[in-house]
Every structure is written in C-alpha cells, then in structure tokens.
Scaffold this motif. Structure first.
Motif, PDB file in Angstrom:
ATOM      1  N   GLY A  58       0.769  -1.241   0.000  1.00  0.00           N
ATOM      2  CA  GLY A  58       0.000   0.000   0.000  1.00  0.00           C
ATOM      3  C   GLY A  58       0.795   1.284   0.000  1.00  0.00           C
ATOM      4  O   GLY A  58       0.204   2.363   0.076  1.00  0.00           O
ATOM      5  N   SER A  59       2.135   1.219  -0.074  1.00  0.00           N
ATOM      6  CA  SER A  59       2.921   2.451  -0.102  1.00  0.00           C
ATOM      7  C   SER A  59       4.291   2.207  -0.674  1.00  0.00           C
ATOM      8  O   SER A  59       4.814   1.090  -0.629  1.00  0.00           O
ATOM      9  CB  SER A  59       3.047   3.048   1.296  1.00  0.00           C
ATOM     10  OG  SER A  59       3.970   2.311   2.075  1.00  0.00           O
ATOM     11  N   PHE A  60       4.878   3.304  -1.202  1.00  0.00           N
ATOM     12  CA  PHE A  60       6.241   3.220  -1.703  1.00  0.00           C
ATOM     13  C   PHE A  60       7.224   2.983  -0.554  1.00  0.00           C
ATOM     14  O   PHE A  60       8.205   2.253  -0.692  1.00  0.00           O
ATOM     15  CB  PHE A  60       6.616   4.519  -2.425  1.00  0.00           C
ATOM     16  CG  PHE A  60       6.005   4.666  -3.803  1.00  0.00           C
ATOM     17  CD1 PHE A  60       5.072   3.751  -4.285  1.00  0.00           C
ATOM     18  CD2 PHE A  60       6.368   5.727  -4.617  1.00  0.00           C
ATOM     19  CE1 PHE A  60       4.509   3.893  -5.544  1.00  0.00           C
ATOM     20  CE2 PHE A  60       5.815   5.869  -5.877  1.00  0.00           C
ATOM     21  CZ  PHE A  60       4.871   4.961  -6.348  1.00  0.00           C
ATOM     22  N   THR A  61       6.940   3.599   0.582  1.00  0.00           N
ATOM     23  CA  THR A  61       7.846   3.487   1.725  1.00  0.00           C
ATOM     24  C   THR A  61       7.938   2.050   2.218  1.00  0.00           C
ATOM     25  O   THR A  61       9.036   1.534   2.480  1.00  0.00           O
ATOM     26  CB  THR A  61       7.384   4.398   2.866  1.00  0.00           C
ATOM     27  OG1 THR A  61       7.344   5.746   2.398  1.00  0.00           O
ATOM     28  CG2 THR A  61       8.328   4.307   4.052  1.00  0.00           C
ATOM     29  N   ALA A  62       6.779   1.384   2.348  1.00  0.00           N
ATOM     30  CA  ALA A  62       6.776  -0.001   2.825  1.00  0.00           C
ATOM     31  C   ALA A  62       7.468  -0.916   1.813  1.00  0.00           C
ATOM     32  O   ALA A  62       8.225  -1.822   2.173  1.00  0.00           O
ATOM     33  CB  ALA A  62       5.353  -0.469   3.081  1.00  0.00           C
ATOM     34  N   ALA A  63       7.220  -0.682   0.504  1.00  0.00           N
ATOM     35  CA  ALA A  63       7.876  -1.492  -0.522  1.00  0.00           C
ATOM     36  C   ALA A  63       9.384  -1.263  -0.516  1.00  0.00           C
ATOM     37  O   ALA A  63      10.170  -2.196  -0.699  1.00  0.00           O
ATOM     38  CB  ALA A  63       7.288  -1.160  -1.888  1.00  0.00           C
ATOM     39  N   ALA A  64       9.779  -0.005  -0.291  1.00  0.00           N
ATOM     40  CA  ALA A  64      11.211   0.306  -0.231  1.00  0.00           C
ATOM     41  C   ALA A  64      11.877  -0.449   0.898  1.00  0.00           C
ATOM     42  O   ALA A  64      12.977  -0.996   0.742  1.00  0.00           O
ATOM     43  CB  ALA A  64      11.397   1.806  -0.057  1.00  0.00           C
ATOM     44  N   LYS A  65      11.218  -0.501   2.050  1.00  0.00           N
ATOM     45  CA  LYS A  65      11.777  -1.219   3.188  1.00  0.00           C
ATOM     46  C   LYS A  65      11.876  -2.715   2.903  1.00  0.00           C
ATOM     47  O   LYS A  65      12.872  -3.365   3.259  1.00  0.00           O
ATOM     48  CB  LYS A  65      10.916  -0.961   4.424  1.00  0.00           C
ATOM     49  CG  LYS A  65      11.483  -1.573   5.699  1.00  0.00           C
ATOM     50  CD  LYS A  65      10.627  -1.194   6.903  1.00  0.00           C
ATOM     51  CE  LYS A  65      11.205  -1.784   8.193  1.00  0.00           C
ATOM     52  NZ  LYS A  65      10.380  -1.423   9.375  1.00  0.00           N
ATOM     53  N   ALA A  66      10.880  -3.255   2.233  1.00  0.00           N
ATOM     54  CA  ALA A  66      10.871  -4.691   1.929  1.00  0.00           C
ATOM     55  C   ALA A  66      11.999  -5.074   0.981  1.00  0.00           C
ATOM     56  O   ALA A  66      12.554  -6.178   1.064  1.00  0.00           O
ATOM     57  CB  ALA A  66       9.521  -5.091   1.327  1.00  0.00           C
ATOM     58  N   HIS A  67      12.370  -4.175   0.076  1.00  0.00           N
ATOM     59  CA  HIS A  67      13.400  -4.483  -0.923  1.00  0.00           C
ATOM     60  C   HIS A  67      14.743  -3.843  -0.590  1.00  0.00           C
ATOM     61  O   HIS A  67      15.684  -3.932  -1.388  1.00  0.00           O
ATOM     62  CB  HIS A  67      12.930  -4.033  -2.313  1.00  0.00           C
ATOM     63  CG  HIS A  67      11.812  -4.854  -2.863  1.00  0.00           C
ATOM     64  ND1 HIS A  67      12.011  -5.993  -3.617  1.00  0.00           N
ATOM     65  CD2 HIS A  67      10.455  -4.717  -2.748  1.00  0.00           C
ATOM     66  CE1 HIS A  67      10.841  -6.519  -3.959  1.00  0.00           C
ATOM     67  NE2 HIS A  67       9.873  -5.763  -3.453  1.00  0.00           N
ATOM     68  N   ASP A  68      14.794  -3.189   0.557  1.00  0.00           N
ATOM     69  CA  ASP A  68      16.036  -2.558   1.025  1.00  0.00           C
ATOM     70  C   ASP A  68      16.570  -1.543   0.012  1.00  0.00           C
ATOM     71  O   ASP A  68      17.757  -1.522  -0.325  1.00  0.00           O
ATOM     72  CB  ASP A  68      17.093  -3.632   1.312  1.00  0.00           C
ATOM     73  CG  ASP A  68      18.258  -3.081   2.155  1.00  0.00           C
ATOM     74  OD1 ASP A  68      18.029  -2.093   2.881  1.00  0.00           O
ATOM     75  OD2 ASP A  68      19.369  -3.636   2.071  1.00  0.00           O
ATOM     76  N   ILE A  69      15.670  -0.707  -0.497  1.00  0.00           N
ATOM     77  CA  ILE A  69      16.040   0.386  -1.392  1.00  0.00           C
ATOM     78  C   ILE A  69      15.306   1.638  -0.929  1.00  0.00           C
ATOM     79  O   ILE A  69      14.491   1.600   0.003  1.00  0.00           O
ATOM     80  CB  ILE A  69      15.690   0.076  -2.868  1.00  0.00           C
ATOM     81  CG1 ILE A  69      14.191  -0.209  -3.018  1.00  0.00           C
ATOM     82  CG2 ILE A  69      16.525  -1.091  -3.393  1.00  0.00           C
ATOM     83  CD1 ILE A  69      13.759  -0.435  -4.455  1.00  0.00           C
ATOM     84  N   SER A  70      15.555   2.751  -1.580  1.00  0.00           N
ATOM     85  CA  SER A  70      14.884   3.997  -1.192  1.00  0.00           C
ATOM     86  C   SER A  70      13.508   4.096  -1.827  1.00  0.00           C
ATOM     87  O   SER A  70      13.230   3.460  -2.858  1.00  0.00           O
ATOM     88  CB  SER A  70      15.735   5.193  -1.630  1.00  0.00           C
ATOM     89  OG  SER A  70      15.764   5.281  -3.048  1.00  0.00           O
TER      90      SER A  70
END
Length: 297
Positions: A17-29
């Motif tokens: 549901g968010s770019f931030t959560a996806a970024a954390k999951a893939h260890d990217i910004s």
C-alpha cells in the motif's frame, strides 16, 4: 531497469500500500521504488496506480497487471528452483580422455561405479596415448601421464604412475633371473616406444641410478595389452605399468624382475578447462577420481 525487479517491486507496492513499505521490503529507497513504477508505466504507456496523499491503489490496468506479474514471478521462482536442483544434482554427459592402459584398467571401472551412483549422467571414455586438445576435441577431462606442458589447465595431481619389470616364470626358468640391471643386456626384451628410447632403460634402485644400455628389442609393440600377452607367452622381459600387470602378477602368469629397480615414477594428473562454473556431474567425477587414485597407480 531490470523488468523482473520492477515487477516484483510493483507487486510489493500494491500488496503493502505504499512506496515506503515497498522500499523497506526491498532494502532500497522510496525514490528508487518510484523510478521502478514509473519505468513500468512508461513501458506500458498506461497508469498502473491511483496516487493520493493518503493511499495508493491499482487502476484496472494495474490490477490486471499485478495478477500477471504474480504468475510471471511464480514461474521464475520455479525455474530458479529447478536450476538450483540441477546445479546440485549430477545430470548430463561427460567426455573423458585417458591413456589406453590406465583408461582400460582403472578409469573404465571407475566410470561404471560413477554411473551407478548417478543414473542421470552419461559418459564417453576415449582411449589413446596421444595428448588431446580439450577445447578443440570437446573433452571435459583428460588423464595425463608425464610432466604437464599446459600450465593454464586446472590440474588435479594423482598418485604417481609407476613402472616395473616383469616376465613369465617359463621365460626366467629358461634364461635365468637377472640379478643386477647390467644383466638385462643378456636378455630378450619387449620394447614399448611410449616409455622412452629403446636403447636404454634408466632404473633407480638401492645403489642409485643405473642407465642400462640395451640392444634394440627384436619385438616392439605399441599396445600395452598386446605387450603383456607377449610377455605372458614367455617371449621376454617387459617394462610396463603396475596398472597393466596387476592381474597377471596376482595370478602368477608374470613375476617381478629386479623388484628393487624401476624407473622414476611418472606424474599422473587429471586436467580440466579453467571454467569456474563446474557442473555437479563434473565435480562429482573429479572428487571420485582424486579419491580413487590417491594410492599408487
């Protein structure tokens, strides 16, 4: 950008549901997540996400694209699992070159055991006493006797290749047992050109090295099995590998001559191309050969 990576990140954005959560999951910004999504939308020329200040949700195209991505990523995971399994399980074909005598007596039986252990493997053993070109002739492995000249090949040293003198009991009864290397000059000898010059044998024993001048053999044979048969028939004394003579020595058809004297052992090496991506089948055979031929050959 890598399309599969972009697809995996996009699915994470939809699921989380968010770019931030996806970024954390893939260890990217989060910025990098946005770049992946934008790249997909540009490639497809359609909007995949509804963006608001509070939430993200897929468009109709985005929803259908998400499901398609799930199927593609699942297929990729299955393919990778199969590839990993193949990499760990010996499967395929090996082409191996070996000298005639050593290949017949030692490599062929080892290959039979190897193929019993790994039923998904196939093997071709090519016997010959010339040096093969692994690249030009398509060999995975080659057994070499003697000093290596191709130092760029990956070499697995094995136990030295030893030669010995032997003759049939009937021959020695008729012509007597040599007591010293010099006595060989009065005996009938069976020549084998692959082991060096026919006019001398260099033997090492308790009293050091002896270079024994010899008359040219009346009989010369270019095949170890035929050479051995001539000796068993009682023609004369041979200088041959222990590998070739083991069976006849055990049965008493041949007996050692000057047992304390022999040529210097010759290096025996298993060589392969310097390919870091060794298959499981190749690795398994190399390990089996090194283990089997760690004792004197």
């Amino acid at each position: 950008m890598d399309r599969l990576t972009s697809m995996a990140i996009f699915v994470s954005v939809v699921d989380l549901g968010s770019f931030t959560a996806a970024a954390k999951a893939h260890d990217i910004s989060a910025t990098m997540v946005a770049k992946h999504v934008n790249a997909l939308e540009a490639r497809l020329d359609t909007r995949l996400l509804h963006r608001t200040t509070r939430r993200l949700s897929p468009t109709e195209a985005g929803r259908r694209f998400t499901e398609a991505c799930r199927r593609v990523l699942a297929d990729v995971a299955i393919a990778e699992a199969v590839g990993a399994e193949v990499a760990q399980t010996p499967v395929g074909r090996l082409r191996i070159a070996a000298p005639i005598a050593f290949g017949t007596e030692r490599v062929a039986p080892l290959l039979a055991t190897y193929l019993d252990c790994f039923p998904d493997m196939q093997a071709e053993l090519v016997l010959g006493d010339r040096k093969v070109d692994l690249i030009e002739e398509g060999f995975d492995l080659a057994f070499r006797i003697g000093a290596l000249e191709d130092d760029w090949l990956v070499a697995h040293p094995l136990a030295p290749y030893r030669l010995m003198l032997a003759a049939a009991p009937a021959y020695l009864e008729r012509h007597g047992h040599p007591q010293t290397p010099v006595d060989l000059r009065g005996h009938r000898l069976i020549g084998f050109a692959q082991f060096g010059a026919d006019d001398r044998w260099t033997l090492v024993g308790p009293s050091g090295e002896h270079v024994v001048p010899l008359p040219p053999p009346r009989l010369r044979i270019n095949h170890a099995a035929a050479l051995r048969q001539a000796a068993v028939a009682g023609y004369g004394i041979i200088l041959q590998s222990r590998v070739t003579l083991d069976g006849d020595l055990a049965s008493g058809r041949l007996i050692p001559v000057l047992a304390d004297y022999a040529p210097e052992p010759r290096p025996l090496t298993l060589v392969r191309l310097p390919d870091r991506r060794m298959t499981a089948g190749l690795r398994a055979f190399v390990e089996m050969a090194v283990s089997a031929f760690s004792d004197d050959a």
